[in-house]
Design a protein around this motif. Structure first.
Motif, PDB file in Angstrom:
ATOM      1  N   LYS A 152      12.337   9.158   0.037  1.00  0.00           N
ATOM      2  CA  LYS A 152      12.700   8.446   1.268  1.00  0.00           C
ATOM      3  C   LYS A 152      11.707   7.334   1.573  1.00  0.00           C
ATOM      4  CE  LYS A 152      15.226  12.180   3.607  1.00  0.00           C
ATOM      5  NZ  LYS A 152      15.306  13.027   4.825  1.00  0.00           N
ATOM      6  N   VAL A 153      10.411   7.620   1.358  1.00  0.00           N
ATOM      7  CA  VAL A 153       9.398   6.588   1.588  1.00  0.00           C
ATOM      8  C   VAL A 153       9.609   5.414   0.633  1.00  0.00           C
ATOM      9  CG1 VAL A 153       6.941   6.062   1.506  1.00  0.00           C
ATOM     10  CG2 VAL A 153       7.721   8.202   2.518  1.00  0.00           C
ATOM     11  N   LYS A 154       9.939   5.713  -0.632  1.00  0.00           N
ATOM     12  CA  LYS A 154      10.194   4.637  -1.594  1.00  0.00           C
ATOM     13  C   LYS A 154      11.396   3.802  -1.190  1.00  0.00           C
ATOM     14  CE  LYS A 154       8.131   6.728  -5.717  1.00  0.00           C
ATOM     15  NZ  LYS A 154       8.373   7.229  -7.093  1.00  0.00           N
ATOM     16  N   ASP A 155      12.459   4.468  -0.695  1.00  0.00           N
ATOM     17  CA  ASP A 155      13.634   3.729  -0.234  1.00  0.00           C
ATOM     18  C   ASP A 155      13.254   2.810   0.930  1.00  0.00           C
ATOM     19  OD1 ASP A 155      15.143   4.972  -2.138  1.00  0.00           O
ATOM     20  OD2 ASP A 155      15.948   6.517  -0.775  1.00  0.00           O
ATOM     21  N   GLN A 156      12.470   3.371   1.858  1.00  0.00           N
ATOM     22  CA  GLN A 156      12.058   2.563   3.002  1.00  0.00           C
ATOM     23  C   GLN A 156      11.147   1.422   2.556  1.00  0.00           C
ATOM     24  OE1 GLN A 156      13.418   3.145   5.881  1.00  0.00           O
ATOM     25  NE2 GLN A 156      12.430   1.381   6.855  1.00  0.00           N
ATOM     26  N   TYR A 157      10.332   1.671   1.540  1.00  0.00           N
ATOM     27  CA  TYR A 157       9.464   0.623   0.975  1.00  0.00           C
ATOM     28  C   TYR A 157      10.299  -0.532   0.430  1.00  0.00           C
ATOM     29  CZ  TYR A 157       6.713  -1.717  -2.637  1.00  0.00           C
ATOM     30  OH  TYR A 157       6.113  -2.650  -3.435  1.00  0.00           O
ATOM     31  N   ASP A 171      -0.437   9.294  -4.022  1.00  0.00           N
ATOM     32  CA  ASP A 171      -1.501  10.223  -3.638  1.00  0.00           C
ATOM     33  C   ASP A 171      -0.948  11.496  -3.000  1.00  0.00           C
ATOM     34  OD1 ASP A 171      -3.330   8.421  -4.585  1.00  0.00           O
ATOM     35  OD2 ASP A 171      -3.793   7.569  -2.610  1.00  0.00           O
ATOM     36  N   ALA A 172       0.165  11.352  -2.256  1.00  0.00           N
ATOM     37  CA  ALA A 172       0.684  12.502  -1.503  1.00  0.00           C
ATOM     38  C   ALA A 172       1.771  13.270  -2.234  1.00  0.00           C
ATOM     39  CB  ALA A 172       1.227  12.026  -0.149  1.00  0.00           C
ATOM     40  N   GLN A 173       2.182  12.775  -3.414  1.00  0.00           N
ATOM     41  CA  GLN A 173       3.321  13.379  -4.089  1.00  0.00           C
ATOM     42  C   GLN A 173       2.959  14.737  -4.697  1.00  0.00           C
ATOM     43  OE1 GLN A 173       5.460  10.560  -6.364  1.00  0.00           O
ATOM     44  NE2 GLN A 173       6.635  12.078  -7.504  1.00  0.00           N
ATOM     45  N   THR A 174       3.716  15.758  -4.288  1.00  0.00           N
ATOM     46  CA  THR A 174       3.597  17.122  -4.829  1.00  0.00           C
ATOM     47  C   THR A 174       5.026  17.649  -5.028  1.00  0.00           C
ATOM     48  OG1 THR A 174       3.607  18.183  -2.660  1.00  0.00           O
ATOM     49  CG2 THR A 174       1.466  17.461  -3.528  1.00  0.00           C
ATOM     50  N   PRO A 175       5.179  18.753  -5.715  1.00  0.00           N
ATOM     51  CA  PRO A 175       6.549  19.296  -5.885  1.00  0.00           C
ATOM     52  C   PRO A 175       7.262  19.538  -4.562  1.00  0.00           C
ATOM     53  CG  PRO A 175       5.043  20.359  -7.406  1.00  0.00           C
ATOM     54  CD  PRO A 175       4.195  19.509  -6.506  1.00  0.00           C
ATOM     55  N   ASP A 176       6.502  19.810  -3.493  1.00  0.00           N
ATOM     56  CA  ASP A 176       7.122  20.094  -2.201  1.00  0.00           C
ATOM     57  C   ASP A 176       7.489  18.833  -1.429  1.00  0.00           C
ATOM     58  OD1 ASP A 176       6.798  22.790  -2.727  1.00  0.00           O
ATOM     59  OD2 ASP A 176       4.807  22.831  -1.779  1.00  0.00           O
ATOM     60  N   THR A 177       6.963  17.711  -1.840  1.00  0.00           N
ATOM     61  CA  THR A 177       7.189  16.481  -1.059  1.00  0.00           C
ATOM     62  C   THR A 177       7.989  15.440  -1.842  1.00  0.00           C
ATOM     63  OG1 THR A 177       5.074  15.567  -1.830  1.00  0.00           O
ATOM     64  CG2 THR A 177       5.059  16.801   0.252  1.00  0.00           C
ATOM     65  N   LEU A 178       8.671  15.830  -2.915  1.00  0.00           N
ATOM     66  CA  LEU A 178       9.425  14.870  -3.715  1.00  0.00           C
ATOM     67  C   LEU A 178      10.524  14.197  -2.897  1.00  0.00           C
ATOM     68  CD1 LEU A 178       9.768  16.669  -7.186  1.00  0.00           C
ATOM     69  CD2 LEU A 178       8.356  14.691  -6.583  1.00  0.00           C
ATOM     70  N   ARG A 198     -10.853 -18.690  -9.260  1.00  0.00           N
ATOM     71  CA  ARG A 198     -10.030 -19.393  -8.290  1.00  0.00           C
ATOM     72  C   ARG A 198     -10.249 -18.855  -6.883  1.00  0.00           C
ATOM     73  NH1 ARG A 198      -3.849 -20.789  -9.702  1.00  0.00           N
ATOM     74  NH2 ARG A 198      -5.015 -21.916 -11.320  1.00  0.00           N
ATOM     75  N   GLY A 199     -10.578 -17.570  -6.753  1.00  0.00           N
ATOM     76  CA  GLY A 199     -10.812 -16.992  -5.432  1.00  0.00           C
ATOM     77  C   GLY A 199     -10.640 -15.488  -5.477  1.00  0.00           C
ATOM     78  N   THR A 200     -10.377 -14.907  -4.307  1.00  0.00           N
ATOM     79  CA  THR A 200     -10.186 -13.455  -4.193  1.00  0.00           C
ATOM     80  C   THR A 200      -8.859 -13.166  -3.518  1.00  0.00           C
ATOM     81  OG1 THR A 200     -11.333 -13.371  -2.052  1.00  0.00           O
ATOM     82  CG2 THR A 200     -12.669 -13.060  -4.037  1.00  0.00           C
ATOM     83  N   ALA A 201      -8.350 -11.944  -3.764  1.00  0.00           N
ATOM     84  CA  ALA A 201      -7.112 -11.503  -3.121  1.00  0.00           C
ATOM     85  C   ALA A 201      -7.228 -10.014  -2.832  1.00  0.00           C
ATOM     86  CB  ALA A 201      -5.914 -11.789  -4.022  1.00  0.00           C
ATOM     87  N   LEU A 202      -6.587  -9.589  -1.763  1.00  0.00           N
ATOM     88  CA  LEU A 202      -6.624  -8.176  -1.369  1.00  0.00           C
ATOM     89  C   LEU A 202      -5.369  -7.485  -1.867  1.00  0.00           C
ATOM     90  CD1 LEU A 202      -8.185  -6.040   0.277  1.00  0.00           C
ATOM     91  CD2 LEU A 202      -6.779  -6.690   2.254  1.00  0.00           C
ATOM     92  N   LEU A 203      -5.541  -6.379  -2.625  1.00  0.00           N
ATOM     93  CA  LEU A 203      -4.411  -5.610  -3.137  1.00  0.00           C
ATOM     94  C   LEU A 203      -4.008  -4.525  -2.141  1.00  0.00           C
ATOM     95  CD1 LEU A 203      -5.338  -5.193  -6.929  1.00  0.00           C
ATOM     96  CD2 LEU A 203      -3.900  -6.924  -5.842  1.00  0.00           C
ATOM     97  N   ALA A 263       0.818  -1.214   0.000  1.00  0.00           N
ATOM     98  CA  ALA A 263       0.000   0.000   0.000  1.00  0.00           C
ATOM     99  C   ALA A 263       0.850   1.261   0.000  1.00  0.00           C
ATOM    100  CB  ALA A 263      -0.925   0.006   1.218  1.00  0.00           C
ATOM    101  N   LEU A 264       2.131   1.166   0.372  1.00  0.00           N
ATOM    102  CA  LEU A 264       2.975   2.366   0.474  1.00  0.00           C
ATOM    103  C   LEU A 264       3.124   3.096  -0.860  1.00  0.00           C
ATOM    104  CD1 LEU A 264       5.785   1.172   2.924  1.00  0.00           C
ATOM    105  CD2 LEU A 264       3.861   2.690   3.394  1.00  0.00           C
TER     106      LEU A 264
END
Length: 801
Positions: free
Chosen positions: A452-457, A440-447, A774-779, A433-434
């Motif tokens: 950092k969040v992607k690295d931690q992901y 959703d939160a990405q803006t020019p001010d939060t790049l 076959r069934g369901t899965a949660l994304l 989900a990260l």
């Protein structure tokens, strides 16, 4: 159960598996002292552990088997095929008892007579105990001359089919007639609930009164119906179940001949002159007396120290005299005193044993209607269904002693491992989900923060993968767990079919998820039985064909990428494509024109069609046309595939391709109109985006030429009842090329997305079992993804070819 008994039940699986495997190895190499000692130690350990609990029948039976194994170990007797049969039959019963003990904490109600019969067979080679034939005659229920009239309610068609099966297999079934009293409901009885508890129920019919009460006379609180059924359960199980309503139940042991006499309308045997109540009382006394006499014979046959001989002899004689007094047949015991004195004078139990044997035979002949709570341990035996269950993360020990270092094994409840896997799945979903949150939160001010969040992901993703891999390793089992029953199955069937077969097993260390391994057992059993019955010839036939008399049956396993490959190979007669075509036409599986145009390779694969069989007659080995179809269905439910190759006169090879794991699946996310779906990656061959002009029509069916192979194109939205994916004026189309059984098919979709690992959960509730899913899965973004089963979807909605 108390904790100590629970531990004994868990350890019993390994000990019994060690005994069974050792006996099979010992039969092939009877002079291997290491194997003899290993089997004896396992049996001795099991017997000693069972003695800690109030399970006297279990201890007594394993003690008799231990004595026989001790004689084999000491070189006093040779281990023959018949002797191995007896030992295996005894430990099969022990294994079945352990299942009952695990559920109830006690042995089954019919354990005493079963133990008496088997112990007599085990001690006979040692020259101890009563004659097994005498014990068999005294305690084995005899089939009635003619099946009772009330059995006719089951219908002529069923009875004829049952009679044919019983005649072929020389087995019997138990039939019961249960007529609850009119006021049974006021005593708290539940007749329907009672008959639904009958084990191994084969047929159940409700017998209505003739004529039925009129509406004015009908009382809804008064019972008017009776129940008639047939079952393969033992007499002891039935009598125990109906013990509180025994006066309302009639039980008959029927075989094929007795049913044929009923259908032919032969008259029943004349009824006894005594009143029914007196006859029943006499039968019960005879039954009790015969059991007492049989028990004394077994006691006299057991080893006895010299200083205990007199007490044992006099005690057995006194018990026998008391039994004869209950029968009012004291004249049969006139010679008992002389037999006692002879035994004491000679210092052996032989004279008294001979006297009691003669008395028991005479008393048994005088009680033809006696019913006893005994099940023949060889009757209706199904050793395949009695294999020990293996705990998650460990396999049965191959030997009791290997001489190597002791493995450090932690016994963990399977439910705990499954729960840990569910938590890992939830962690994976949360981690996935990260990226959605970053988007959703990405803006020019939060790049910078987004990077950092992607690295931690990435770091968290690596940890999740390692954790998931570790949990999956715990669930992995070697295929030797599924292969463990093969040696016993091949041995028993080859002896039954009078064929010489050598089993070659390879790749036992290949591992897969426990769910795959457990589900693999049933297809393997079907394949091995088919090879032995249909594929492998008799020694005479092999000699005529220029082959060695001993046939080769190989079961091999290898790993390939994310799959396990299992092959069952025999060097038998192979499959004749023309004969298969003729049988398929005869059974209306295909028409004559389709058969004529079919290639030999395609014709051979007709054996997987439902209802196909080349057997000339139905037997208890095969011939009902469900074996190979069941194999394909079982394997495809696992997400695998089956392939068959055969050369007439040389043999056949069946290849099973199975996924390594069923717990975690990799799916490709696709879009159909405005809806996302998942397709298992192992079903996808390739993805293409092509101009619509490349799609041609053959016989009205859109097809795509893929490197010389014509692939049918199907609109997935139409298959799912959602409309149409694209209009005719669109220049390009997206095609998902999938494997649907033996053929390829192209699914036209709206767009492709990414691949992802998911935990697929089966559909439940009113949509459970819906074909094509076959069934369901949660994304990670919280979306619930429907995972398609392409093979089923195409088979049900748009059959190919």
């Amino acid at each position: 159960m108390n904790p100590l008994l629970e531990q004994f039940v868990a350890e019993a699986d390994e000990l019994l598996a060690s005994v069974s495997e050792g006996l099979l190895r010992l039969e092939r190499d009877p002079h291997d002292e290491d194997i003899v000692n290993s089997v004896f130690r396992a049996a001795h350990t099991f017997k000693g552990s069972s003695g800690l609990f109030d399970l006297p029948e279990l201890t007594a039976l394993t003690h008799a088997a231990e004595d026989l194994l001790d004689a084999v170990r000491g070189g006093e007797i040779a281990l023959t095929g018949d002797l191995t049969d007896t030992l295996l039959a005894a430990f099969d019963v022990v294994r079945a008892w352990m299942d009952h003990i695990a559920e109830t904490g006690t042995t089954p109600p019919d354990a005493v007579p079963v133990r008496v019969k088997l112990a007599a067979r085990l001690r006979a080679p040692l020259g101890e105990g009563p004659d097994p034939a005498v014990v068999e005659a005294l305690v084995t229920p005899q089939a009635v001359h003619r099946a009772p009239d009330w059995l006719a309610v089951c219908g002529e068609e069923y009875l004829r089919s049952l009679a044919q099966h019983l005649s072929v297999t020389s087995s019997r079934v138990r039939a019961f007639h249960y007529q609850p009293e009119a006021g049974c409901y006021f005593r708290g009885e539940d007749p329907l609930g009672l008959v639904r508890q009958v084990p191994a129920l084969d047929q159940l019919q409700v017998r209505m009164p003739t004529p039925m009460p009129t509406p004015e006379e009908f009382d809804e609180y008064s019972n008017v119906v009776a129940f008639v059924g047939t079952t393969r359960a033992g007499l002891g199980e039935l009598e125990y179940l109906f013990r509180y309503v025994d006066e309302e139940v009639e039980i008959a042991v029927v075989d094929g001949e007795s049913i044929e006499r009923l259908l032919a309308g032969e008259p029943e045997e004349s009824a006894p002159a005594e009143p029914a109540a007196a006859s029943t009382e006499l039968d019960e006394r005879h039954s009790l007396a015969l059991r007492i006499l049989t028990a004394q014979l077994e006691t006299l046959g057991a080893p006895c120290p010299p200083d205990g001989l007199e007490g044992r002899v006099r005690s057995a004689a006194a018990a026998a005299q008391a039994a004869l007094m209950a029968l009012e047949s004291t004249e049969l015991g006139a010679d008992l005193d002389a037999a006692v004195e002879a035994s004491l004078a000679e210092g052996t139990t032989a004279p008294l044993t001979s006297a009691l044997t003669a008395i028991a035979e005479t008393a048994g002949a005088a009680a033809p209607n006696v019913r006893t709570n005994v099940v023949n341990p060889n009757e209706d035996a199904a050793p395949e269904s009695a294999e020990p269950q293996v705990e998650s993360g460990r396999a049965p020990a191959a030997e009791a002693d290997t001489g190597g270092p002791v493995a450090r094994v932690l016994r963990v409840d399977q439910a705990k491992v499954d729960r840990l896997l569910e938590i890992v799945g939830e962690l994976t979903v949360a981690n996935n989900a990260l990226p959605f949150l970053v988007g959703d939160a990405q803006t020019p001010d939060t790049l910078r923060l987004a990077r950092k969040v992607k690295d931690q992901y990435s770091v968290l993703g690596r940890i999740c993968e390692e954790l998931q891999g570790s949990v999956m390793d715990i669930r992995m089992l070697p295929v030797s767990v599924a292969f463990a029953r093969m040696p016993r199955l091949v041995r028993d069937l080859s002896r039954k079919l009078d064929k010489e077969v050598r089993l070659d097993v390879e790749g036992e260390d290949t591992q897969a998820d426990k769910d795959v391994i457990e589900a693999l057992a049933e297809p393997l059993i079907h394949l091995v039985r088919n090879s032995l019955d249909h594929g492998i010839e008799t020694p005479d036939q092999r000699t005529e064909a220029g082959k060695p008399t001993e046939a080769l049956l190989a079961v091999r396993a290898t790993s390939e990428a994310d799959a396990v490959i299992v092959e069952v190979i025999d060097d038998g007669r192979g499959i004749d494509p023309e004969r298969v075509k003729a049988k398929a036409v005869e059974r209306n599986l295909i028409d004559a024109a389709a058969a004529a145009a079919m290639s030999p390779e395609d014709a051979v694969n007709l054996v997987f069609e439902p209802g196909f069989s080349t057997a000339a007659a139905i037997s208890d080995v095969s011939g009902r046309g469900v074996g190979m179809d069941a194999v394909r269905s079982s394997v495809e439910r696992l997400g695998g595939s089956v392939a068959l190759r055969s050369t007439p006169g040389q043999g056949s090879t069946v290849t099973l391709r199975l996924p390594l794991s069923m717990a975690v699946s990799q799916v490709m996310v696709i879009r159909v109109l405005d809806q996302r779906f998942g397709v298992p990656v192992d079903s996808v061959i390739e993805t293409v985006r092509i101009p619509r002009s490349r799609v041609q029509k053959v016989g009205g069916m859109p097809v795509l030429d893929m490197r010389g192979v014509l692939v049918p194109i199907v609109d997935l939205a139409q298959l799912l009842g959602m409309g149409t994916v694209s209009s005719e004026d669109e220049e390009d189309i997206s095609v998902l090329v999938c494997q649907a059984g033996p053929d390829r098919i192209g699914l036209e979709i709206s767009d492709f997305h990414h691949n992802t690992d998911v935990i697929v959960k089966a559909l439940g509730g009113i949509v459970a079992g819906t074909p094509g899913f076959r069934g369901t899965a949660l994304l990670g973004d919280g979306f619930v993804l429907l995972v398609l089963d392409v093979k089923e979807l195409v088979r049900y909605a748009c059959p190919v070819g």
